[in-house]
Design a protein around this motif. Structure first.
Motif, PDB file in Angstrom:
ATOM      1  N   ALA A  47       0.810  -1.222   0.000  1.00 29.93           N
ATOM      2  CA  ALA A  47       0.000   0.000   0.000  1.00 29.93           C
ATOM      3  C   ALA A  47       0.843   1.272   0.000  1.00 29.93           C
ATOM      4  O   ALA A  47       0.421   2.296  -0.546  1.00 29.93           O
ATOM      5  CB  ALA A  47      -0.955  -0.003   1.195  1.00 29.93           C
ATOM      6  N   ARG A  48       2.049   1.235   0.565  1.00 25.74           N
ATOM      7  CA  ARG A  48       2.864   2.464   0.616  1.00 25.74           C
ATOM      8  C   ARG A  48       3.221   2.975  -0.783  1.00 25.74           C
ATOM      9  O   ARG A  48       3.565   4.139  -0.950  1.00 25.74           O
ATOM     10  CB  ARG A  48       4.108   2.265   1.473  1.00 25.74           C
ATOM     11  CG  ARG A  48       5.186   1.417   0.866  1.00 25.74           C
ATOM     12  CD  ARG A  48       6.410   1.355   1.800  1.00 25.74           C
ATOM     13  NE  ARG A  48       7.438   0.507   1.271  1.00 25.74           N
ATOM     14  CZ  ARG A  48       7.517  -0.805   1.459  1.00 25.74           C
ATOM     15  NH1 ARG A  48       6.593  -1.406   2.195  1.00 25.74           N
ATOM     16  NH2 ARG A  48       8.492  -1.505   0.936  1.00 25.74           N
ATOM     17  N   THR A  50       1.094   3.129  -3.249  1.00 25.72           N
ATOM     18  CA  THR A  50      -0.192   3.418  -3.885  1.00 25.72           C
ATOM     19  C   THR A  50      -0.798   4.710  -3.353  1.00 25.72           C
ATOM     20  O   THR A  50      -0.263   5.318  -2.431  1.00 25.72           O
ATOM     21  CB  THR A  50      -1.178   2.258  -3.624  1.00 25.72           C
ATOM     22  OG1 THR A  50      -1.627   2.333  -2.271  1.00 25.72           O
ATOM     23  CG2 THR A  50      -0.547   0.896  -3.890  1.00 25.72           C
ATOM     24  N   CYS A  51      -1.957   5.060  -3.898  1.00 25.27           N
ATOM     25  CA  CYS A  51      -2.660   6.254  -3.425  1.00 25.27           C
ATOM     26  C   CYS A  51      -3.217   6.067  -2.012  1.00 25.27           C
ATOM     27  O   CYS A  51      -3.571   7.042  -1.356  1.00 25.27           O
ATOM     28  CB  CYS A  51      -3.782   6.634  -4.388  1.00 25.27           C
ATOM     29  SG  CYS A  51      -5.120   5.419  -4.496  1.00 25.27           S
ATOM     30  N   ASP A  52      -3.264   4.833  -1.529  1.00 30.52           N
ATOM     31  CA  ASP A  52      -3.704   4.572  -0.149  1.00 30.52           C
ATOM     32  C   ASP A  52      -2.561   4.754   0.841  1.00 30.52           C
ATOM     33  O   ASP A  52      -2.778   4.715   2.050  1.00 30.52           O
ATOM     34  CB  ASP A  52      -4.253   3.146  -0.024  1.00 30.52           C
ATOM     35  CG  ASP A  52      -5.579   2.971  -0.743  1.00 30.52           C
ATOM     36  OD1 ASP A  52      -6.373   3.931  -0.769  1.00 30.52           O
ATOM     37  OD2 ASP A  52      -5.809   1.873  -1.291  1.00 30.52           O
ATOM     38  N   GLY A  53      -1.346   4.918   0.335  1.00 34.65           N
ATOM     39  CA  GLY A  53      -0.169   5.100   1.188  1.00 34.65           C
ATOM     40  C   GLY A  53       0.552   6.374   0.825  1.00 34.65           C
ATOM     41  O   GLY A  53      -0.071   7.403   0.542  1.00 34.65           O
ATOM     42  N   ASP A  55       2.378   6.804  -1.862  1.00 34.24           N
ATOM     43  CA  ASP A  55       2.477   6.938  -3.316  1.00 34.24           C
ATOM     44  C   ASP A  55       3.929   7.055  -3.777  1.00 34.24           C
ATOM     45  O   ASP A  55       4.261   7.867  -4.631  1.00 34.24           O
ATOM     46  CB  ASP A  55       1.656   8.141  -3.793  1.00 34.24           C
ATOM     47  CG  ASP A  55       1.107   7.940  -5.198  1.00 34.24           C
ATOM     48  OD1 ASP A  55       1.045   6.795  -5.665  1.00 34.24           O
ATOM     49  OD2 ASP A  55       0.743   8.950  -5.830  1.00 34.24           O
ATOM     50  N   CYS A 126      -4.118   3.036  -8.001  1.00 33.55           N
ATOM     51  CA  CYS A 126      -5.271   3.665  -7.355  1.00 33.55           C
ATOM     52  C   CYS A 126      -6.532   3.218  -8.092  1.00 33.55           C
ATOM     53  O   CYS A 126      -7.282   4.049  -8.612  1.00 33.55           O
ATOM     54  CB  CYS A 126      -5.108   5.183  -7.392  1.00 33.55           C
ATOM     55  SG  CYS A 126      -6.191   6.057  -6.247  1.00 33.55           S
ATOM     56  N   TYR A 174      -3.037  -4.752  -7.276  1.00 31.04           N
ATOM     57  CA  TYR A 174      -3.463  -3.938  -6.144  1.00 31.04           C
ATOM     58  C   TYR A 174      -4.980  -3.805  -6.146  1.00 31.04           C
ATOM     59  O   TYR A 174      -5.609  -3.666  -7.198  1.00 31.04           O
ATOM     60  CB  TYR A 174      -2.839  -2.544  -6.158  1.00 31.04           C
ATOM     61  CG  TYR A 174      -3.108  -1.816  -4.864  1.00 31.04           C
ATOM     62  CD1 TYR A 174      -2.520  -2.233  -3.670  1.00 31.04           C
ATOM     63  CD2 TYR A 174      -3.994  -0.744  -4.817  1.00 31.04           C
ATOM     64  CE1 TYR A 174      -2.795  -1.608  -2.469  1.00 31.04           C
ATOM     65  CE2 TYR A 174      -4.276  -0.111  -3.633  1.00 31.04           C
ATOM     66  CZ  TYR A 174      -3.676  -0.533  -2.453  1.00 31.04           C
ATOM     67  OH  TYR A 174      -3.967   0.089  -1.273  1.00 31.04           O
ATOM     68  N   ARG A 176      -7.866  -1.579  -3.769  1.00 30.14           N
ATOM     69  CA  ARG A 176      -8.012  -0.529  -2.741  1.00 30.14           C
ATOM     70  C   ARG A 176      -8.538  -1.114  -1.450  1.00 30.14           C
ATOM     71  O   ARG A 176      -9.295  -2.064  -1.439  1.00 30.14           O
ATOM     72  CB  ARG A 176      -8.986   0.573  -3.198  1.00 30.14           C
ATOM     73  CG  ARG A 176      -8.639   1.302  -4.467  1.00 30.14           C
ATOM     74  CD  ARG A 176      -7.620   2.412  -4.368  1.00 30.14           C
ATOM     75  NE  ARG A 176      -7.758   3.351  -3.308  1.00 30.14           N
ATOM     76  CZ  ARG A 176      -8.396   4.522  -3.388  1.00 30.14           C
ATOM     77  NH1 ARG A 176      -9.029   4.874  -4.470  1.00 30.14           N
ATOM     78  NH2 ARG A 176      -8.404   5.338  -2.372  1.00 30.14           N
ATOM     79  N   ARG A 177      -8.166  -0.504  -0.368  1.00 28.00           N
ATOM     80  CA  ARG A 177      -8.613  -0.931   0.965  1.00 28.00           C
ATOM     81  C   ARG A 177     -10.096  -0.694   1.137  1.00 28.00           C
ATOM     82  O   ARG A 177     -10.681   0.184   0.606  1.00 28.00           O
ATOM     83  CB  ARG A 177      -7.897  -0.132   2.050  1.00 28.00           C
ATOM     84  CG  ARG A 177      -6.409  -0.359   2.055  1.00 28.00           C
ATOM     85  CD  ARG A 177      -5.794   0.482   3.125  1.00 28.00           C
ATOM     86  NE  ARG A 177      -4.349   0.369   3.038  1.00 28.00           N
ATOM     87  CZ  ARG A 177      -3.527   1.180   3.660  1.00 28.00           C
ATOM     88  NH1 ARG A 177      -3.985   2.163   4.391  1.00 28.00           N
ATOM     89  NH2 ARG A 177      -2.234   1.031   3.550  1.00 28.00           N
TER      90      ARG A 177
END
Length: 177
Positions: A47-48, A50-53, A55, A126, A174, A176-177
């Motif tokens: 996740a780090r 990605t847009c959830d982390g 990026d 993302c 990936y 998304r969460r």
């Protein structure tokens, strides 16, 4: 099988003859390897990246680069995006002796182009829904490219035509969460 081989021989002969007449060298495409210590082939991208982390671009390890390469190029895209292929990262003029691109970093000589968010640099996964595949493709080139930082994936692919010595691919996923 023997008939098929015999039928193809004249075609192969003419291709080789044409290439020789045109002064073109027929190259065997080399296979580079590209891996990441952060995720395995077909595995989940952390996740780090990605847009959830945060990026940040992942660390990438490159091997088996042809000794005649003058530079490397890198394209990261998502073929599962709702509107078609979505480009996340476009990089070229990576020195050919580069064996690692550290996380959130690039060699000083490397140049980044525009992604599909119309920003220069890395834009992490993302996906709007579901699990998407993200392809990191590295190319060994027989030239150094002279392109501006507004260069897109299409521009880079056109500039690389006829100059690719080899390529490698890493695919991560990936959701998304």
């Amino acid at each position: 099988m023997k008939r098929l081989t015999m039928a193809l021989l004249p075609a192969v002969f003419w291709v080789l003859l044409y290439a020789a007449a045109e002064g073109k060298e027929i190259r065997r495409m080399e296979t580079l390897t590209i891996t990441s210590p952060g995720f395995s082939q077909g595995g989940a991208i952390p996740a780090r990246h990605t847009c959830d982390g945060n990026d940040t671009s992942p660390s990438l390890i490159i091997a088996k680069v042809p000794s005649t390469a003058q530079s490397l190029a890198l394209i990261m895209d998502d073929p599962d995006a709702p509107m078609g292929d979505w480009v996340h990262w476009v990089v070229w003029n990576i020195p050919p002796r580069t064996w690692e691109i550290p996380e959130n970093s690039l060699p000083p000589q490397a140049v980044q182009g525009k992604n599909d968010w119309h920003r220069t640099g890395y834009g992490g996964p993302c996906p709007p829904s579901g699990t998407h595949r993200y392809f990191f493709r590295v190319y060994a080139l027989d030239i150094t490219l002279h392109l501006g930082n507004s260069t897109t994936k299409g521009d880079l692919e056109r500039a690389m035509q006829g100059h690719i010595l080899g390529k490698g691919e890493l695919m991560g996923t990936y959701k998304r969460r």
